[in-house]
Design a protein around this motif. Structure first.
Motif, PDB file in Angstrom:
ATOM      1  N   ALA A 146      35.894  -0.740  93.340  1.00 57.01           N
ATOM      2  CA  ALA A 146      36.546  -0.795  92.032  1.00 57.01           C
ATOM      3  C   ALA A 146      35.531  -1.063  90.926  1.00 57.01           C
ATOM      4  N   ALA A 147      34.613  -1.974  91.173  1.00 58.71           N
ATOM      5  CA  ALA A 147      33.602  -2.283  90.165  1.00 58.71           C
ATOM      6  C   ALA A 147      32.698  -1.084  89.913  1.00 58.71           C
ATOM      7  N   ALA A 148      32.318  -0.389  90.977  1.00 63.71           N
ATOM      8  CA  ALA A 148      31.475   0.795  90.817  1.00 63.71           C
ATOM      9  C   ALA A 148      32.212   1.891  90.073  1.00 63.71           C
ATOM     10  N   ALA A 149      33.500   2.084  90.387  1.00 59.12           N
ATOM     11  CA  ALA A 149      34.294   3.097  89.693  1.00 59.12           C
ATOM     12  C   ALA A 149      34.420   2.765  88.216  1.00 59.12           C
ATOM     13  N   ARG A 150      34.646   1.505  87.898  1.00 59.41           N
ATOM     14  CA  ARG A 150      34.754   1.100  86.497  1.00 59.41           C
ATOM     15  C   ARG A 150      33.452   1.405  85.746  1.00 59.41           C
ATOM     16  N   ALA A 151      32.320   1.133  86.366  1.00 64.73           N
ATOM     17  CA  ALA A 151      31.033   1.387  85.733  1.00 64.73           C
ATOM     18  C   ALA A 151      30.802   2.874  85.495  1.00 64.73           C
ATOM     19  N   LEU A 152      31.374   3.720  86.356  1.00 60.95           N
ATOM     20  CA  LEU A 152      31.198   5.169  86.250  1.00 60.95           C
ATOM     21  C   LEU A 152      32.314   5.843  85.453  1.00 60.95           C
ATOM     22  N   GLY A 153      33.313   5.086  85.020  1.00 62.47           N
ATOM     23  CA  GLY A 153      34.418   5.664  84.274  1.00 62.47           C
ATOM     24  C   GLY A 153      35.390   6.451  85.133  1.00 62.47           C
ATOM     25  N   ILE A 154      35.458   6.123  86.418  1.00 60.66           N
ATOM     26  CA  ILE A 154      36.376   6.805  87.338  1.00 60.66           C
ATOM     27  C   ILE A 154      37.679   6.007  87.414  1.00 60.66           C
ATOM     28  N   PRO A 155      38.832   6.634  87.205  1.00 66.17           N
ATOM     29  CA  PRO A 155      40.103   5.899  87.272  1.00 66.17           C
ATOM     30  C   PRO A 155      40.321   5.252  88.638  1.00 66.17           C
ATOM     31  N   VAL A 156      40.823   4.034  88.612  1.00 71.03           N
ATOM     32  CA  VAL A 156      41.125   3.289  89.835  1.00 71.03           C
ATOM     33  C   VAL A 156      42.641   3.162  89.967  1.00 71.03           C
ATOM     34  N   VAL A 157      43.170   3.630  91.097  1.00 68.60           N
ATOM     35  CA  VAL A 157      44.601   3.568  91.395  1.00 68.60           C
ATOM     36  C   VAL A 157      44.797   2.545  92.508  1.00 68.60           C
ATOM     37  N   LEU A 158      45.751   1.647  92.337  1.00 66.08           N
ATOM     38  CA  LEU A 158      46.031   0.629  93.347  1.00 66.08           C
ATOM     39  C   LEU A 158      47.402   0.840  93.961  1.00 66.08           C
ATOM     40  N   ASP A 159      47.430   0.937  95.298  1.00 67.16           N
ATOM     41  CA  ASP A 159      48.669   0.855  96.063  1.00 67.16           C
ATOM     42  C   ASP A 159      48.883  -0.633  96.300  1.00 67.16           C
ATOM     43  N   ALA A 160      49.680  -1.266  95.434  1.00 68.20           N
ATOM     44  CA  ALA A 160      49.751  -2.721  95.432  1.00 68.20           C
ATOM     45  C   ALA A 160      50.396  -3.288  96.688  1.00 68.20           C
ATOM     46  N   GLY A 161      51.330  -2.554  97.294  1.00 69.59           N
ATOM     47  CA  GLY A 161      51.969  -3.067  98.500  1.00 69.59           C
ATOM     48  C   GLY A 161      52.565  -4.438  98.250  1.00 69.59           C
ATOM     49  N   SER A 162      52.158  -5.399  99.051  1.00 71.45           N
ATOM     50  CA  SER A 162      52.563  -6.786  98.848  1.00 71.45           C
ATOM     51  C   SER A 162      51.399  -7.557  98.221  1.00 71.45           C
ATOM     52  N   TRP A 163      51.711  -8.715  97.658  1.00 68.10           N
ATOM     53  CA  TRP A 163      50.661  -9.516  97.020  1.00 68.10           C
ATOM     54  C   TRP A 163      49.639  -9.970  98.055  1.00 68.10           C
TER      55      TRP A 163
END
Length: 283
Positions: A146-163
């Motif tokens: 996620a951190a690498a994607a944020r640095a590269l401007g790549i959208p991050v999608v989360l399958d949140a499931g349960s907490w």
């Protein structure tokens, strides 16, 4: 950096799936009508959906060298998924899920060890990625991706499931948080895009001050195993094809595409029976 691939990061299991007339009560033994053995897990199932929908699917996960791991690897590869095993020399078996599916309506029960006790710390190759999909399993792997994607401007999608505890750190790096209506977070979700599914009921979304809902197409539920994972894979592919974080104008189409994919999944009995019909959505 942007591209068309979806990089799914998270859990891969080996699923033992049996179809039964009725789900067993405590202490009861029942005979199944069929038995299947295949790769499973949220990230893995999502990657299979991406490949079936004509996308480039890459999966970063933990498998190891156990014979069951080779089974999962072979199954995913046959489905068109490029698999990166971050712990290739791990000798313990991968997580195994015992799944029972009720024949009458496709409802299921799942017992799985998931990724408990497995420490996976590695960088994930995001070359050519249009979106990164996380399922919250393998926490350090997810946070690095996620951190690498944020640095590269790549959208991050989360399958949140349960907490999960990792979400306390991960949510701030997520662009599209997709969860069920039953998902409970100890804090308000403030991600750029928040999507809540509700089974056959309309999918609700929020983008900033704008919100709406998308009707779910009607489909006969014959097998619900992995349906949510398929939904998330299709949504991530739609985001990857956009090449950016969806706006309020984009989100309904993203949801409609994911809804149609999930409808195909639940309409077909069996672990991989939906793969070929899924391809017709983009043919």
């Amino acid at each position: 950096m942007s591209g068309t691939a979806v990089v799914a990061v998270g859990l891969c299991t080996v699923d033992l799936v049996q179809r039964v007339e009725s789900l067993p009560a405590p202490g009861e033994k029942v005979q199944s009508g069929s038995v299947e053995l295949a790769a499973g897990g949220p990230a893995a199932n999502a990657a299979v959906a991406v490949a079936a929908l004509g996308g480039v699917a890459r999966l970063a996960t933990v498998l190891g060298s156990h014979p069951l791991a080779r089974l999962a690897f072979g199954d995913l590869t046959a489905c068109g998924v490029e698999v990166t095993d971050v712990l290739p020399y791990r000798v313990a078996p991968p997580a195994v899920s015992a799944v029972s599916v009720r024949e009458s309506d496709g409802e299921r029960t799942v017992v799985s060890h998931n990724a408990a006790g497995v420490a996976a710390v590695a960088d994930v190759d995001l070359t050519g990625a249009g979106a990164v999909l996380l399922d919250g399993h393998h926490p350090e792997l997810a946070k690095r991706a996620a951190a690498a994607a944020r640095a590269l401007g790549i959208p991050v999608v989360l399958d949140a499931g349960s907490w999960k505890p990792v979400l306390a750190d991960l949510l701030s790096l997520v662009d599209v948080c997709a969860c069920s209506s039953a998902f409970r977070s100890p804090r308000e979700l403030t991600n750029p895009v928040v999507i809540r599914t509700a089974g056959p009921d309309p999918v609700r979304w929020t983008v900033g001050s704008e919100s709406g809902e998308v009707v779910v197409p009607r489909a006969e539920a014959r097998d619900t195993v992995g349906a949510g994972d398929v939904w998330h894979g299709a949504a991530a592919l739609a985001v990857a094809r956009l090449g950016r974080v969806p706006t309020a104008a984009d989100v309904p189409a993203v949801i409609e595409f994911a809804n149609r994919a999930a409808a195909v999944r639940i309409s077909h009995e069996g672990v991989r029976s939906w793969v070929i019909p899924m391809r017709r959505l983009v043919s």
